[in-house]
Each structure stands twice: as C-alpha cells, then as structure tokens.
Design a protein around this motif. Structure first.
Motif, PDB file in Angstrom:
ATOM      1  N   ALA A  10       0.870  -1.184   0.000  1.00  0.00           N
ATOM      2  CA  ALA A  10       0.000   0.000   0.000  1.00  0.00           C
ATOM      3  C   ALA A  10       0.899   1.222   0.000  1.00  0.00           C
ATOM      4  N   ILE A  11       0.661   2.126  -0.949  1.00  0.00           N
ATOM      5  CA  ILE A  11       1.397   3.391  -0.996  1.00  0.00           C
ATOM      6  C   ILE A  11       0.425   4.483  -0.576  1.00  0.00           C
ATOM      7  N   LEU A  12       0.712   5.155   0.527  1.00  0.00           N
ATOM      8  CA  LEU A  12      -0.212   6.184   0.998  1.00  0.00           C
ATOM      9  C   LEU A  12      -0.126   7.416   0.104  1.00  0.00           C
ATOM     10  N   GLN A  13      -1.254   8.106   0.029  1.00  0.00           N
ATOM     11  CA  GLN A  13      -1.341   9.296  -0.811  1.00  0.00           C
ATOM     12  C   GLN A  13      -1.992  10.424  -0.004  1.00  0.00           C
ATOM     13  N   PHE A  14      -1.170  11.426   0.327  1.00  0.00           N
ATOM     14  CA  PHE A  14      -1.662  12.606   1.046  1.00  0.00           C
ATOM     15  C   PHE A  14      -1.769  13.762   0.046  1.00  0.00           C
ATOM     16  N   PRO A  15      -2.503  14.830   0.400  1.00  0.00           N
ATOM     17  CA  PRO A  15      -2.454  16.008  -0.461  1.00  0.00           C
ATOM     18  C   PRO A  15      -0.996  16.496  -0.530  1.00  0.00           C
ATOM     19  N   ALA A  16      -0.467  16.618  -1.751  1.00  0.00           N
ATOM     20  CA  ALA A  16       0.922  17.049  -2.005  1.00  0.00           C
ATOM     21  C   ALA A  16       1.968  15.967  -1.751  1.00  0.00           C
ATOM     22  N   SER A  17       1.543  14.706  -1.665  1.00  0.00           N
ATOM     23  CA  SER A  17       2.525  13.637  -1.841  1.00  0.00           C
ATOM     24  C   SER A  17       2.987  13.773  -3.285  1.00  0.00           C
ATOM     25  N   ASN A  18       4.277  13.580  -3.565  1.00  0.00           N
ATOM     26  CA  ASN A  18       4.672  13.627  -4.970  1.00  0.00           C
ATOM     27  C   ASN A  18       5.586  12.478  -5.402  1.00  0.00           C
ATOM     28  N   CYS A  19       5.818  11.525  -4.515  1.00  0.00           N
ATOM     29  CA  CYS A  19       6.611  10.354  -4.903  1.00  0.00           C
ATOM     30  C   CYS A  19       5.778   9.089  -4.843  1.00  0.00           C
ATOM     31  N   ASP A  20       4.458   9.257  -4.689  1.00  0.00           N
ATOM     32  CA  ASP A  20       3.569   8.097  -4.604  1.00  0.00           C
ATOM     33  C   ASP A  20       3.646   7.262  -5.881  1.00  0.00           C
ATOM     34  N   GLN A  21       3.633   7.941  -7.042  1.00  0.00           N
ATOM     35  CA  GLN A  21       3.675   7.196  -8.312  1.00  0.00           C
ATOM     36  C   GLN A  21       5.067   6.591  -8.540  1.00  0.00           C
ATOM     37  N   ASP A  22       6.099   7.282  -8.068  1.00  0.00           N
ATOM     38  CA  ASP A  22       7.451   6.722  -8.164  1.00  0.00           C
ATOM     39  C   ASP A  22       7.517   5.398  -7.402  1.00  0.00           C
ATOM     40  N   CYS A  23       6.909   5.363  -6.232  1.00  0.00           N
ATOM     41  CA  CYS A  23       6.935   4.139  -5.414  1.00  0.00           C
ATOM     42  C   CYS A  23       6.170   3.013  -6.108  1.00  0.00           C
ATOM     43  N   VAL A  24       4.989   3.359  -6.641  1.00  0.00           N
ATOM     44  CA  VAL A  24       4.192   2.354  -7.354  1.00  0.00           C
ATOM     45  C   VAL A  24       5.014   1.782  -8.515  1.00  0.00           C
ATOM     46  N   HIS A  25       5.637   2.673  -9.282  1.00  0.00           N
ATOM     47  CA  HIS A  25       6.427   2.245 -10.437  1.00  0.00           C
ATOM     48  C   HIS A  25       7.599   1.367  -9.990  1.00  0.00           C
ATOM     49  N   ALA A  26       8.339   1.815  -8.990  1.00  0.00           N
ATOM     50  CA  ALA A  26       9.520   1.067  -8.531  1.00  0.00           C
ATOM     51  C   ALA A  26       9.134  -0.342  -8.082  1.00  0.00           C
ATOM     52  N   LEU A  27       8.036  -0.446  -7.336  1.00  0.00           N
ATOM     53  CA  LEU A  27       7.637  -1.764  -6.818  1.00  0.00           C
ATOM     54  C   LEU A  27       7.175  -2.680  -7.943  1.00  0.00           C
ATOM     55  N   ARG A  28       6.496  -2.106  -8.937  1.00  0.00           N
ATOM     56  CA  ARG A  28       6.054  -2.919 -10.074  1.00  0.00           C
ATOM     57  C   ARG A  28       7.252  -3.398 -10.880  1.00  0.00           C
ATOM     58  N   VAL A  29       8.263  -2.523 -11.035  1.00  0.00           N
ATOM     59  CA  VAL A  29       9.508  -2.915 -11.713  1.00  0.00           C
ATOM     60  C   VAL A  29      10.123  -4.129 -10.996  1.00  0.00           C
ATOM     61  N   LEU A  30       9.987  -4.140  -9.666  1.00  0.00           N
ATOM     62  CA  LEU A  30      10.584  -5.213  -8.867  1.00  0.00           C
ATOM     63  C   LEU A  30       9.655  -6.416  -8.705  1.00  0.00           C
ATOM     64  N   GLY A  31       8.531  -6.405  -9.401  1.00  0.00           N
ATOM     65  CA  GLY A  31       7.651  -7.574  -9.404  1.00  0.00           C
ATOM     66  C   GLY A  31       6.628  -7.620  -8.285  1.00  0.00           C
ATOM     67  N   ALA A  32       6.527  -6.540  -7.525  1.00  0.00           N
ATOM     68  CA  ALA A  32       5.529  -6.515  -6.448  1.00  0.00           C
ATOM     69  C   ALA A  32       4.255  -5.834  -6.945  1.00  0.00           C
ATOM     70  N   GLN A  33       3.166  -6.038  -6.202  1.00  0.00           N
ATOM     71  CA  GLN A  33       1.937  -5.307  -6.498  1.00  0.00           C
ATOM     72  C   GLN A  33       1.923  -4.044  -5.654  1.00  0.00           C
ATOM     73  N   ALA A  34       1.420  -2.968  -6.230  1.00  0.00           N
ATOM     74  CA  ALA A  34       1.352  -1.735  -5.458  1.00  0.00           C
ATOM     75  C   ALA A  34       0.043  -1.035  -5.737  1.00  0.00           C
ATOM     76  N   LYS A  35      -0.610  -0.570  -4.683  1.00  0.00           N
ATOM     77  CA  LYS A  35      -1.843   0.206  -4.872  1.00  0.00           C
ATOM     78  C   LYS A  35      -1.774   1.453  -4.006  1.00  0.00           C
ATOM     79  N   LEU A  36      -2.427   2.505  -4.495  1.00  0.00           N
ATOM     80  CA  LEU A  36      -2.466   3.758  -3.756  1.00  0.00           C
ATOM     81  C   LEU A  36      -3.603   3.716  -2.745  1.00  0.00           C
ATOM     82  N   VAL A  37      -3.352   4.234  -1.554  1.00  0.00           N
ATOM     83  CA  VAL A  37      -4.392   4.325  -0.527  1.00  0.00           C
ATOM     84  C   VAL A  37      -4.520   5.795  -0.125  1.00  0.00           C
ATOM     85  N   TRP A  38      -5.691   6.348  -0.314  1.00  0.00           N
ATOM     86  CA  TRP A  38      -5.958   7.756  -0.035  1.00  0.00           C
ATOM     87  C   TRP A  38      -5.907   8.018   1.472  1.00  0.00           C
ATOM     88  N   HIS A  39      -5.413   9.187   1.852  1.00  0.00           N
ATOM     89  CA  HIS A  39      -5.165   9.452   3.277  1.00  0.00           C
ATOM     90  C   HIS A  39      -6.427   9.477   4.122  1.00  0.00           C
TER      91      HIS A  39
END
Lengths: 245, 110
Positions: A10-39
């Motif tokens: 789970a990648i948390l997403q706050f107002p003005a988070s700006n690396c949330d998509q970077d984390c999702v991308h990095a984890l998918r590159v590494l073969g993990a599942q990643a989903k955004l969770v709104w604050h």
C-alpha cells in the motif's frame, strides 16, 4: 513470481505527496503489487507492507508531516505496525512516521538552510533487518538520491544512545569509500543518520529515495536492494506462516 | 500508539472550548498567543545566520538568536481563560509543537 503470489504494497497518498507514483512504479519494476491508498481511508485493505512516500504533505504547513500524521489512514498504519506489519517511510514519509511517534526523533531544517537534491552514499549500519538484509555487504556504499530541505535528523542524547545500543541506525551518510565523515553529511544529521528503524525493526524511515533508484537510466539502481530486502522478508514471512498453518 | 484523534477531532478541540451562551452577553475577544522556540540542544541554523548578520551590521552585544514561531489563535467571546488554557496546552503538546525539538509558551490574553 505470478501476480497472485506477488507481495502487496500500500502506498499512501496525502495532499501534495509527490513520490507516490514513483513508489508504485519502482515496486512494479521489482515484481511486487502496489496500490495507492488515499489518506482519508480508514483501512489499508489486504496488504503485506506499507510505504509512506515522499512529497510535501499539506505544503509542510506547521512542520513537515505534522498534519499528515493525523490523517485517518495513519490510525490504520499504526494498527498495522502494532501487529508487526512492515512500514517504510521515505523522505516526507520518514518525517510523518517521526511526527506520528512510530519512529523516534525528528527531522529539522538542513544545517546549511539549503534544499539538497543530489546523489549521496550510504553506509548500511545493520544488515539484520527486513529493510537491509539484501544490501551488498562488501563494504561498498550504496548510492541513492536525496531531495529535501528538512532532513537533519535530531534526537536527544539518551535516544541516540538507545538507537546505537539496539542497532536501530540502518543507514549513515558516508563518502564514496564508505567512511562516515563530517564532509559526507549533507544536512547536519546527528551521527550522519540517514535512516533508522523502530526497536521491533518492522518500521523504518530514511531521507534518501530508494524509489528513485531502481533503474540504471536514472543513474543508480542501488535503491533496489532496500525494496527487494522488504520483498524477501515478506516472502520468508509468508512461507513461515504457510508452514505453520 | 497514535492518539485516537484525526482532523475531525482537531476541529472538535476548538469547539470544546465552552462559550457562555448567554443572549446579549458581550465580552472582549480573547486571543491565545503561542510562542514556539527550538530547544537549546537543537541546531538552529536560521538563528545563527541572523545572529551573524546582526554582528556584521554592527549591532554589538548580541550573544545569540533563536528563531521560532508565533501562533495567534482567536477565541470565541466569553471563552473561559482556564478552559482555553487547558485545551490549548493539550493541542500544543499533541499537534502545534513537536516536544522532541521545541519548547513553547502559551498566553491567553483579552
């Protein structure tokens, strides 16, 4: 690994988070599942680990992370951590975890008052944790970018002693040879601390960005070993709980 | 453990300061003044830079500068100073300051 077996982040997403998509991308590159969770969500859903990403939550109003830590989702993160779940805070995520009391100490203004956006070298100070077990152990430091204005780690003397005694310091800023020196310290952090863990070693935070360092095209892949350490630790846990069941 | 509060309870905190509720009752507006300073042990590079600048400008006798924050909070007319003091001291420790790095002084004024 097939998607059904992949570890779920789970990648948390706050107002003005700006690396949330970077984390999702990095984890998918590494073969993990990643989903955004709104604050404002009050539950994390079925996940194996949580990442609190970088950014400037709430515009850094009052103090970095001070407002985000009261977001409803943080109560779910606190319960998840209490139950032993793996939680990693990166940059603003580290600041949020400190403000929440899930990690000791605080991050304050960089010593030179400047925003630092550069590659740094990190010495791994404890390899026996779910966040570090897969990092190279040949004495060569890993190289990962930082991008922060308030990354100077502070804790009182007794807390620092405890962090050292319990080996909770995971990463320290060092030079290219791995020496922890004053000139290799980009922000004035005490003991050159770049990242720490809690005393149960299931919650960790660091100012550098492993999420921005998983592909060679971006200059360094050294961030991979931090995220793959977590994935390996989760796989071990899953195997062990399957064996116990 | 996180305390069991979130945004809605922060809002409630301010609402929990009781007002007299008397029709036609008018009293002076009250304010809370919160002065926040970095703890002595905490590095204060801003304060150091300002102290150096004062020295370069020729202001003799300045031996140190600590840079902090000032928060002014408006309170509903008729608010009990004692209740406001209690509630805002709680808010200061939980939210408005970080006790790891900051000290504060709270004053309720009419």
């Amino acid at each position: 690994m097939t998607p059904s077996q992949a570890m779920r982040f789970a990648i948390l997403q706050f107002p003005a988070s700006n690396c949330d998509q970077d984390c999702v991308h990095a984890l998918r590159v590494l073969g993990a599942q990643a989903k955004l969770v709104w604050h404002k969500d009050t539950t994390l859903g079925e996940v194996d680990a949580v990442i609190v990403p970088g950014g400037f939550s709430y515009g850094d109003a009052l103090r970095c992370g001070a407002i985000a830590r009261f977001s409803p989702v943080m109560q779910a993160v606190s319960r998840f951590a209490d139950n032993g779940g793996l939680v990693l805070g990166i940059c603003n995520g580290f600041q949020i975890l400190c403000e929440a009391g899930l990690l000791p100490g605080a991050l304050i203004r960089n010593r030179d008052l400047r925003f630092h956006c550069e590659q740094v070298f990190l010495k791994t100070a404890n390899f026996e944790t779910p966040f570090t077990s897969g990092i190279r152990r040949d004495g060569v430091p890993i190289r990962i970018p930082i991008a922060h204005g308030e990354g100077c780690y502070f804790a009182d003397a007794s807390t620092l002693e405890r962090l050292q005694a319990q080996r909770q310091i995971l990463w320290q800023y060092c030079d290219a040879q791995g020496a922890v020196t004053e000139s290799a310290n980009p922000n004035g952090s005490l003991l050159n601390i770049a990242g720490i863990a809690n005393d149960r070693f299931n919650v960790a935070g660091l100012m550098p960005h492993p999420d921005r360092a998983v592909e060679a095209i971006l200059g360094t892949e050294d961030g991979r070993s931090i995220l793959t350490s977590m994935i390996s630790a989760l796989e071990t846990r899953r195997t062990q709980s399957a064996a116990a069941a | 453990m996180l305390p069991e509060i979130c945004f809605t309870s922060i809002e409630k905190l301010s609402h929990s300061i009781p007002s007299p509720g008397l029709p036609g009752f008018v009293s002076a507006a009250m304010k809370a003044k919160l002065v926040i300073t970095p703890k002595k042990a905490v590095l204060d590079p801003q304060g150091k830079t300002v102290a150096n600048a004062l020295e370069h400008m020729g202001y003799a006798g300045v031996t140190g500068v600590r840079m902090g924050k000032y928060i002014e909070i408006d309170l509903a007319p008729g608010t009990s100073a004692a209740d406001a003091d209690k509630a805002l001291n709680e808010a200061a420790v939980r939210f408005l300051t970080n006790p790891v790095i900051e000290d504060y002084r709270l004053e309720i004024v009419e």
